[in-house]
Scaffold this active site. Structure first.
Site, PDB file in Angstrom:
ATOM      1  N   MET A 199      -7.995  29.446  30.918  1.00 20.22           N
ATOM      2  CA  MET A 199      -7.419  28.999  32.281  1.00 20.22           C
ATOM      3  C   MET A 199      -5.869  28.757  32.094  1.00 20.22           C
ATOM      4  O   MET A 199      -5.177  28.973  33.141  1.00 20.22           O
ATOM      5  CB  MET A 199      -8.220  27.690  32.805  1.00 20.22           C
TER       6      MET A 199
ATOM      7  N   GLY B 255      -5.593  19.331  28.169  1.00 20.77           N
ATOM      8  CA  GLY B 255      -7.165  19.570  28.287  1.00 20.77           C
ATOM      9  C   GLY B 255      -7.888  18.695  27.164  1.00 20.77           C
ATOM     10  O   GLY B 255      -9.042  19.431  26.998  1.00 20.77           O
TER      11      GLY B 255
ATOM     12  N   VAL C 237     -13.796  29.905  31.829  1.00 24.20           N
ATOM     13  CA  VAL C 237     -12.977  28.268  32.103  1.00 24.20           C
ATOM     14  C   VAL C 237     -12.827  27.473  31.073  1.00 24.20           C
ATOM     15  O   VAL C 237     -12.422  26.341  31.154  1.00 24.20           O
ATOM     16  CB  VAL C 237     -14.295  27.584  33.226  1.00 24.20           C
TER      17      VAL C 237
ATOM     18  N   TRP D 111     -10.352  22.716  37.053  1.00 26.98           N
ATOM     19  CA  TRP D 111     -11.490  23.066  36.133  1.00 26.98           C
ATOM     20  C   TRP D 111     -12.698  23.214  36.870  1.00 26.98           C
ATOM     21  O   TRP D 111     -13.333  24.261  37.095  1.00 26.98           O
ATOM     22  CB  TRP D 111     -11.412  21.881  34.922  1.00 26.98           C
TER      23      TRP D 111
ATOM     24  N   LYS E 140      -5.760  14.370  38.899  1.00 31.43           N
ATOM     25  CA  LYS E 140      -5.818  14.851  37.456  1.00 31.43           C
ATOM     26  C   LYS E 140      -7.075  14.548  36.585  1.00 31.43           C
ATOM     27  O   LYS E 140      -7.086  14.273  35.318  1.00 31.43           O
ATOM     28  CB  LYS E 140      -4.714  14.114  36.710  1.00 31.43           C
ATOM     29  N   ALA E 141      -8.263  14.459  37.175  1.00 35.11           N
ATOM     30  CA  ALA E 141      -9.480  14.330  36.728  1.00 35.11           C
ATOM     31  C   ALA E 141     -10.260  15.432  36.349  1.00 35.11           C
ATOM     32  O   ALA E 141     -11.469  15.373  35.699  1.00 35.11           O
ATOM     33  CB  ALA E 141     -10.222  13.624  37.470  1.00 35.11           C
TER      34      ALA E 141
ATOM     35  N   HIS F 258      -8.726  14.757  47.515  1.00 29.34           N
ATOM     36  CA  HIS F 258      -8.233  13.378  46.589  1.00 29.34           C
ATOM     37  C   HIS F 258      -8.862  12.157  47.016  1.00 29.34           C
ATOM     38  O   HIS F 258      -8.260  10.980  46.775  1.00 29.34           O
ATOM     39  CB  HIS F 258      -7.018  13.345  45.754  1.00 29.34           C
TER      40      HIS F 258
ATOM     41  N   PHE G 284     -10.262  25.839  28.163  1.00 30.51           N
ATOM     42  CA  PHE G 284      -8.904  25.691  28.565  1.00 30.51           C
ATOM     43  C   PHE G 284      -7.792  26.779  28.137  1.00 30.51           C
ATOM     44  O   PHE G 284      -7.039  27.014  29.026  1.00 30.51           O
ATOM     45  CB  PHE G 284      -8.464  24.498  27.672  1.00 30.51           C
ATOM     46  N   ASP G 285      -8.003  27.443  27.385  1.00 29.60           N
ATOM     47  CA  ASP G 285      -6.929  28.448  26.777  1.00 29.60           C
ATOM     48  C   ASP G 285      -6.962  29.759  27.550  1.00 29.60           C
ATOM     49  O   ASP G 285      -5.786  30.199  27.987  1.00 29.60           O
ATOM     50  CB  ASP G 285      -7.157  28.935  25.446  1.00 29.60           C
TER      51      ASP G 285
ATOM     52  N   SER H 297      -2.182  12.146  32.158  1.00 25.66           N
ATOM     53  CA  SER H 297      -2.272  13.263  32.827  1.00 25.66           C
ATOM     54  C   SER H 297      -1.229  13.271  34.181  1.00 25.66           C
ATOM     55  O   SER H 297      -0.462  14.320  34.272  1.00 25.66           O
ATOM     56  CB  SER H 297      -3.600  13.888  33.106  1.00 25.66           C
TER      57      SER H 297
HETATM   58  P1  A3P Z   1      -4.065  17.067  31.032  1.00 25.49           P
HETATM   59  O1  A3P Z   1      -2.868  16.918  31.674  1.00 25.49           O
HETATM   60  O2  A3P Z   1      -4.639  16.107  30.158  1.00 25.49           O
HETATM   61  O3  A3P Z   1      -3.835  18.392  29.939  1.00 25.49           O
HETATM   62  P2  A3P Z   1      -6.673  18.466  37.972  1.00 25.49           P
HETATM   63  O4  A3P Z   1      -6.811  19.688  38.049  1.00 25.49           O
HETATM   64  O5  A3P Z   1      -7.502  17.264  38.529  1.00 25.49           O
HETATM   65  O6  A3P Z   1      -5.032  18.572  38.290  1.00 25.49           O
HETATM   66  O7  A3P Z   1      -6.520  18.050  36.552  1.00 25.49           O
HETATM   67  C1  A3P Z   1      -5.498  18.397  35.409  1.00 25.49           C
HETATM   68  C2  A3P Z   1      -5.959  18.128  34.118  1.00 25.49           C
HETATM   69  O8  A3P Z   1      -7.295  18.767  33.816  1.00 25.49           O
HETATM   70  C3  A3P Z   1      -5.026  18.379  33.111  1.00 25.49           C
HETATM   71  O9  A3P Z   1      -5.222  17.503  31.967  1.00 25.49           O
HETATM   72  C4  A3P Z   1      -5.487  20.027  32.884  1.00 25.49           C
HETATM   73  O10 A3P Z   1      -4.972  20.390  31.248  1.00 25.49           O
HETATM   74  C5  A3P Z   1      -7.035  19.671  32.666  1.00 25.49           C
HETATM   75  N1  A3P Z   1      -7.783  20.812  32.777  1.00 25.49           N
HETATM   76  C6  A3P Z   1      -7.796  21.780  33.429  1.00 25.49           C
HETATM   77  N2  A3P Z   1      -8.235  22.945  33.222  1.00 25.49           N
HETATM   78  C7  A3P Z   1      -8.945  22.544  32.281  1.00 25.49           C
HETATM   79  C8  A3P Z   1      -9.971  23.341  31.510  1.00 25.49           C
HETATM   80  N3  A3P Z   1     -10.424  24.401  31.533  1.00 25.49           N
HETATM   81  N4  A3P Z   1     -10.341  22.511  30.192  1.00 25.49           N
HETATM   82  C9  A3P Z   1     -10.065  21.314  29.871  1.00 25.49           C
HETATM   83  N5  A3P Z   1      -8.920  20.605  30.666  1.00 25.49           N
HETATM   84  C10 A3P Z   1      -8.351  21.259  31.673  1.00 25.49           C
END
Ligand code: A3P
Length: 290
Positions: free
Chosen positions: A229, A254, A224, A53, A48-49, A104, A226-227, A134
């Protein structure tokens, strides 16, 4: 399996000092014997880091827009997963060069061939508070994760390292230490990417020796967002059946600072106290707001 549900919601157990589930340990010998190549790029994160992305950014940098849509988990195989597909097999069969591979694993579990081949590694870290929030929502919606329980018990277990892939504190700290002795490691922060995605792509490119044109870079930054993706079915995991998007979407918010909507004042104070005892290296600093 006749009933998928029987194997879902796995139990956590101690695996060489790290909490894990069977979905990431069943294929251990094959994972440890994985043959890395010098041009492989390993994307390493605590869950979840910002894995997806950065995976999407790297995929676009190297391969641009794909002719045929391919989900991110096939473009960038998850090395240690042993579920419907085995990560090592997907990685072995990847036709691309370089291969982009996700993991991971805590640094001490990375297959030794990556170090021997001097493969490049991109590590992404995210501040603990947003990371645990997250992860909590992810565990609610993902049946291959253990039951998360309620938020306050979840937060307690996070502090104790009782999460799949173990302690966040150890993960980010041990990977940070590795950077001192392994020069092919680029350590990035989720918060920096939110603050200025273009700047972080520039840094990534100079690490990788890539020189995309201004137009190409601008296009990738847009791709890339957020909206974008969140709507992209090839990046948002909407095609994976064990994930329940009615509970929480994969692309959730995000943001930096959503933890403030989850932590009580008392939880925050206790968290900060505990954090100080675990994170002793002054050179590793996180931002929980920007
Ligand atoms: P949130 O749950 O805080 O929204 P991973 O890919 O390591 O599983 O991480 C998922 C986290 O990255 C989620 O966080 C997700 O929304 C966020 N994320 C994925 N793509 C993103 C983007 N393009 N911009 C910002 N955050 C993004």
């Amino acid at each position: 399996f006749s009933s998928m549900d029987a194997i879902l919601r796995p139990k956590l157990f101690d695996f060489h000092g790290v909490s894990m589930t069977k979905f990431f340990t069943e294929n251990w010998e094959n994972i440890q014997n994985f043959q890395a190549r010098p041009d492989d790029i390993l994307i390493a994160t605590y869950p979840k880091a910002g894995t997806t992305w950065v995976s999407n950014i790297l995929d676009l940098l190297y391969f641009g827009q794909r002719e045929k849509p391919i989900p991110i988990y096939e473009r960038v195989p998850f090395l240690e997963i042993f579920h419907s597909a085995m990560g090592v097999d997907l990685a072995d069969k990847l036709p691309t060069s370089p291969r982009l591979i996700k993991t991971h694993l805590p640094v001490q579990f990375v297959p030794k061939s990556f170090w021997e081949q001097k493969s490049r590694i991109v590590y992404v870290a995210r501040n603990a508070k947003d990371n645990v929030v997250s992860y909590f929502h992810f565990d609610r919606m993902n049946k291959i994760e253990p039951e998360p329980g309620d938020w306050s018990s979840y937060l307690q277990r996070f502090k104790q390292g009782e999460m799949v892939f173990g302690s966040w504190y150890d993960h980010v700290s041990n990977w940070w230490k590795k950077k001192q002795t392994y020069s092919n490691l680029h350590y990035m922060f989720f918060e920096d990417m939110v603050e200025d995605t273009g700047r972080e792509i520039d840094k990534l490119c100079s690490f990788l020796g890539l020189t995309p044109s201004v137009e190409e870079k601008t296009r990738i930054v847009g791709e890339v967002h957020f909206d974008k993706m969140k709507k992209d079915d090839m990046a948002n995991y909407s095609t994976v059946p064990v994930l329940n998007f009615k509970i929480s979407p994969f692309m959730r918010k995000g943001k930096v600072g959503d933890w403030k909507n989850h932590f009580t004042v008392a939880q925050n104070e206790e968290f900060d106290e505990d954090y100080k005892t675990k994170m002793k290296d002054p050179t590793l600093q996180f931002r929980s707001k920007i």
